[in-house]
Structure formats: structure tokens, C-alpha cells
Design a protein around this motif. Structure first.
Motif, mmCIF file in Angstrom:
data_model
loop_
_atom_site.group_PDB
_atom_site.id
_atom_site.type_symbol
_atom_site.label_atom_id
_atom_site.label_comp_id
_atom_site.label_asym_id
_atom_site.label_seq_id
_atom_site.Cartn_x
_atom_site.Cartn_y
_atom_site.Cartn_z
ATOM 1 N N VAL A 32 19.438 -47.046 59.335
ATOM 2 C CA VAL A 32 17.752 -47.334 59.152
ATOM 3 C C VAL A 32 16.875 -48.460 57.959
ATOM 4 O O VAL A 32 16.162 -49.437 58.687
ATOM 5 C CB VAL A 32 17.157 -45.692 59.271
ATOM 6 N N ILE A 68 23.520 -44.635 62.580
ATOM 7 C CA ILE A 68 22.690 -43.603 64.035
ATOM 8 C C ILE A 68 22.610 -43.039 64.723
ATOM 9 O O ILE A 68 22.281 -41.364 64.251
ATOM 10 C CB ILE A 68 20.940 -44.765 63.140
ATOM 11 N N SER A 126 14.979 -45.453 64.556
ATOM 12 C CA SER A 126 16.211 -46.752 64.667
ATOM 13 C C SER A 126 15.120 -47.728 65.168
ATOM 14 O O SER A 126 14.765 -48.698 64.620
ATOM 15 C CB SER A 126 17.384 -46.554 65.624
ATOM 16 N N ALA A 141 12.281 -48.603 62.493
ATOM 17 C CA ALA A 141 13.104 -49.509 61.829
ATOM 18 C C ALA A 141 12.488 -51.238 62.499
ATOM 19 O O ALA A 141 11.837 -51.542 61.456
ATOM 20 C CB ALA A 141 14.069 -48.646 60.700
#
Length: 533
Positions: A283, A394, A410, A413
Motif C-alpha cells: 500500500v 494487497i 489499494s 493509496a
């Protein structure tokens, strides 16, 4: 971590079902919104000089036009991801596609900077429904690990493919139509998503989603916006105490948000996932690389057009090799992910990206197109490697029923990195430009004030000056902008190199083996897969 994440031995021994032809057709539908959003972000960068000439935004308004989309997207992604877990991910995707089309119409026909900012904010709200829905649907369609890595590579390459298509398509549109046409290209893609999505995509949702926590929604938004506001005010040279107070307020609310998530039985974000090194490193790597990459695109598109004088089509062709190599690197990373440790892949990809930024520190105001092409190509290879590996890591950490929340983390980010990249490094670029642009003798104060707002403003101011003064003003503004580009590229070197170091250190094979041996590898028990590390 929790009983929901544990897999009975009998389930872990049964091989997951392999996806068939319908699943791969569904993947093509899921990639469409990804390509669209990437095209939208890339095209807007090329349209900045044109909309600046038409709408005459201030420097601050121009930054808001570019980054309000990513701010709204980042602020709402987790909210929309958990909403999709509850109402259905396909339903959320279709609703978002319809809203995205309407907001695109509003943006295309905006008549003031404020109207365009509002339209971009609505685009961000609608876009927040698209990204977590696509990635979480992908996670539930492709349950086989090897197939899922390939699907994620295709999904990740959609960003690069859209960024490669954007300059070419956008350059042609900007040479033949007005700047608003770059938003109208969203409409056929959204129409295709609506039709094909209903025909091909399966519905999926969390069977036990729990209560939807509205206070968490409010806290997540109240964390992001004050921090962004404070960063922008610092970069603009605004009141320092007000800016620091806003940042402190956002961080304080963020702490309250985290504490609330830890107490809830069904949190909006399962913050305990960040205790897993593979998940948290992936991340953070996504955020850092996107932070630097989007800021570089924002600066390079203006450099190629306004400093070097290239038309949008030629400027797009300069960046095209880097975009194509990003797509290629995404697919190369997929088979490597099964053989090479994750830490090694991330460190290698980020090392390539660092080298790309280092090349950009050597640009000059006179002729840097070959250097831009070379540096951005190296940067693209690094981005392609890291995107596939981090997104796969992830999704592999989360159980299928929490795919929406993990996907939203995800994408948060990614979008938060994009928003902060433009806000922070874009503001640094603007600040250095203003500091470096000294007063040019005999140029009227009003023209100098207009020139200091943006590089596009300098070009407009020069049009109303005698040839000699116009040349002097443009030369000074081009040199000042290139200096700002040097500073942001150097910051990109430092930031991405730091990410490479942390990936290499935190994901060393020896530590991963120690974690598995001691039974702390919760994620490895959650979803059967061949190890990346």
C-alpha cells in the motif's frame, strides 16, 4: 487475524476453480473504467494550457481543477468500497458509470473555473465507485492464484494503456476541437460499461456486511480534506499558523478514525491488515510511486508544450514509449512474481523509477525532449513492475468477502498519492517558478503579475507585449519553470529511492521465513497461493 480470515484445512487443500471464457470477457469490461480514468487524468494535463487560455484560472484554481478529482476520489474510495460490499459491486459499478457520464458532460461545457472545479469534484465522487468495484469483482471472479496474477497485470496495465492512449487521442482532439472535447470521450466508454456490465458481470457482495457506520464515513473525509488544505496553503505562501492548524486537525481526526475502526466489529477499514508487512508495504509503495509519477506527468506535459513549444500530439508521442513500456513491464512482472521474491521485484522496479527521475533533473529550457523520452521510459518500466506486484499482494492478503474493502484501500493509496503528488510537488513547482521568475526590465507590472500565476499566464501575457519584451519574458519564465521541474524531479529521486530501500528491508526473505515459521503469516492462511516472497 480473525476467525473470518482462517480457512479450514479441507478448503485450503481443494484447488480453486479456474476461470472460463466468460470470466476473461468480464475482465475486458472491468478494464474499461480503468482505462477511462487514466485517459481522463492524462488528457487533462495536456488540456491545461488550452483551458487556461479560455477560462483564465488563477494558479490556485488551476491546481484545484487538476487535483480536486483525485481528492474526492481518495476521500470516498473506502466509503464506496464498503458500500459495494453491501449493495453489490456490479450495481455500484453501473451506478457510478452513469454518474461519471453526467459529470463529464458538465465538465465539457464548463464556462468558469468554479464550474469546472465543481464538475471535476462530481467526477471524483462518481469515479470513487468505479475503482474499488472493478478490483473487488476481479478478486471474486478469478479465484485461481495464477490466473488472478495475469488478470491483475491486465487490470494494472489498463492505467498505462489509458495513459498511452490519452496523449494521442487528446492531442488529436485538442488540435481539432475545443478543450471540453477531452471530457466527451468518456461518454462512449461509460455507455459500453453500462451495457456490457449488465450482460457479463456477476453480482457479488459481502454476505455478512454488518452495520454501515456513518460516523466513520464522516471521519474519513474530515481526515483528508484539512490535511490537503493545509499543505496547499503552505505551498501558496498563505498564513502558516492556519495551514499548520488544518494539518494538525486532519491528523487528529485521523487518529480518532483509526481508534474507531479498532473498536468496531465491522470496521470500514480493517486497519489490522496494516500489521501484515506484505500488505502495508504494498500500500505504501503504491502511494509513494503514484505521488511522484502523477506530479511528473503534471509538470512534463506543461514543459513539453509551453517550454519546448510542442503541440499536444507531438508531446504525447514523446511520452508514448514510456507508457507502452509500462504496459509491457506489467505483464513481464506477472510470471516473475512466482519466481522472484516480492522485495526484490519492488526494489528493482523502484530503482528503475529512481533512475528515470534522475534523468529528468538534467532537462534544459532549450531542447530536452529526448531526455524526457528516455527518462520517462525508464520510469515507466519501474511503474509497470511495481503495480502488478503490489496489487496482487494487497488482494492476496484479504479474504474474498472483504475484497471491496481491500480494493478500496489499494485504490485510496493510488488516488491519495495522485492527489498529494499534484498538491505537494505541483505546489512546490509553482512556488519555485514564482521565486525564480525575476522581474524583467520594462515589462509592465500587470504582465509580470499574470506571468507569475502560471506558465500559461506568462504565455498569454507575452502575446500583448512587443516582440523583444515578449522574448525576454518567455525566456525568463521557461528558465524558471525548468528550475522548478529540476527541484520536483530531485524530490522524486529522494522519495522513490526511499521507497525502494523500505521495500528491500521490510520484505527480506529471511524475515518472511521467520514469520511463516512462527505462525504469524495470517495472510498466507487466508488465501492459498504460490508465495511471492
Amino acid at each position: 487475524m480473525s476467525s473470518a480470515m482462517a480457512t479450514p484445512p479441507s478448503a485450503s487443500e481443494a484447488p480453486p476453480a479456474r476461470a472460463g471464457g466468460r470470466a476473461w470477457l468480464s475482465l475486458a469490461v472491468l478494464v474499461l473504467p480503468v482505462v477511462l480514468i487514466s485517459v481522463d487524468m492524462t488528457v487533462l494535463g495536456f488540456a491545461v494550457p488550452h483551458l487556461s487560455a479560455d477560462l483564465s484560472p488563477t494558479g490556485t484554481q488551476l491546481l484545484w481543477i487538476v487535483d480536486i478529482y483525485s481528492f474526492m476520489l481518495a476521500g470516498l474510495l473506502v466509503t464506496m468500497g464498503t458500500l459495494g460490499d453491501r449493495i453489490g459491486r456490479r450495481r455500484l459499478l453501473l451506478l457510478g458509470s452513469f454518474g461519471f457520464g453526467l459529470a463529464s458532460l458538465m465538465a465539457a461545457y464548463a464556462t468558469t473555473p468554479e464550474m469546472l472545479i465543481a464538475a471535476r469534484a462530481l467526477l471524483g465522487m462518481a469515479g470513487a465507485t468505479l475503482m474499488p468495484a472493478t478490483l473487488s469483482l476481479l478478486r471474486n471472479i478469478f479465484t485461481d492464484r495464477r490466473q488472478r496474477v495475469i488478470a491483475i497485470a491486465a487490470w494494472s496495465s489498463g492505467f498505462s494503456a489509458g495513459a498511452a492512449l490519452g496523449p494521442i487521442l487528446g492531442g488529436w482532439l485538442l488540435e481539432h476541437f475545443w478543450w471540453g472535447s477531452v471530457f466527451l470521450i468518456n461518454l462512449p466508454v461509460m455507455a459500453a460499461t453500462l451495457v456490457l456490465g449488465r450482460l457479463l458481470l456477476p453480482e457479488s457482495r459481502d454476505p455478512n456486511p454488518g452495520r454501515y457506520d456513518l460516523p466513520s464515513v464522516a471521519l474519513s473525509m474530515a481526515t483528508l480534506l484539512p490535511v490537503v488544505y493545509g499543505v496547499k496553503k503552505l505551498a501558496e505562501g498563505g498564513p502558516v499558523l492556519l495551514a499548520l492548524a488544518a494539518i494538525f486537525l486532519g491528523l487528529t481526526v485521523g487518529l480518532l478514525f483509526v481508534r474507531r475502526q479498532l473498536r468496531l466489529d465491522n470496521p470500514m477499514i480493517d486497519v489490522r491488515l496494516f500489521a501484515l508487512r506484505r500488505f502495508s508495504t504494498a500500500v505504501v509503495t503504491n502511494l509513494i510511486l503514484t505521488f511522484a509519477l502523477v506530479a511528473a506527468l503534471f509538470a512534463l506535459t506543461q514543459y513539453l508544450q509551453l517550454v519546448l513549444g510542442l503541440n499536444p500530439m507531438r508531446a504525447g508521442l514523446v511520452l508514448l514509449p514510456g507508457m507502452v513500456l509500462t504496459v509491457a513491464a506489467s505483464f513481464v512482472a506477472a510470471p516473475l512474481a512466482r519466481r522472484v521474491p516480492m522485495g526484490t521485484l519492488l526494489a528493482s522496479g523502484l530503482g528503475m523509477a529512481t533512475l528515470g527521475f534522475a534523468v529528468m533533473t538534467q532537462l534544459s529550457p532549450d531542447g530536452g525532449a529526448p531526455l524526457v523520452m528516455a527518462g520517462f521510459a525508464v520510469l515507466g518500466i519501474g511503474v509497470g513492475f511495481t503495480d502488478t506486484v503490489t496489487n496482487d499482494a494487497i488482494l492476496s492478503e484479504a479474504p474474498p468477502h472483504r475484497a471491496g474493502a481491500a480494493s478500496a484501500i489499494s485504490e485510496t493509496a493510488y488516488e491519495l498519492g495522485a492527489a498529494l503528488g499534484i498538491a505537494v510537488l505541483g505546489s512546490v513547482l509553482t512556488a519555485v517558478y514564482r521565486i525564480q521568475l525575476d522581474t524583467v526590465p520594462d515589462v509592465p507590472d500587470t504582465a509580470m503579475a499574470e506571468a507569475r500565476e502560471t506558465l500559461g499566464g506568462a504565455s498569454l501575457a507575452a502575446e500583448n507585449l512587443p516582440d523583444e519584451l515578449a522574448h525576454q519574458l518567455l525566456s525568463a519564465s521557461h528558465a524558471a519553470f525548468t528550475s522548478g521541474l529540476h527541484v520536483t524531479s530531485l524530490l522524486g529521486v529522494v522519495i522513490v529511492a526511499g521507497a525502494a530501500v523500505q521495500a528491500g528491508v521490510l520484505l527480506r526473505r529471511r524475515r518472511d521465513r521467520a514469520n511463516r515459521a512462527s505462525g504469524r503469516g495470517t495472510a498466507d492462511r487466508a488465501v492459498p497461493h504460490t508465495p511471492l516472497t
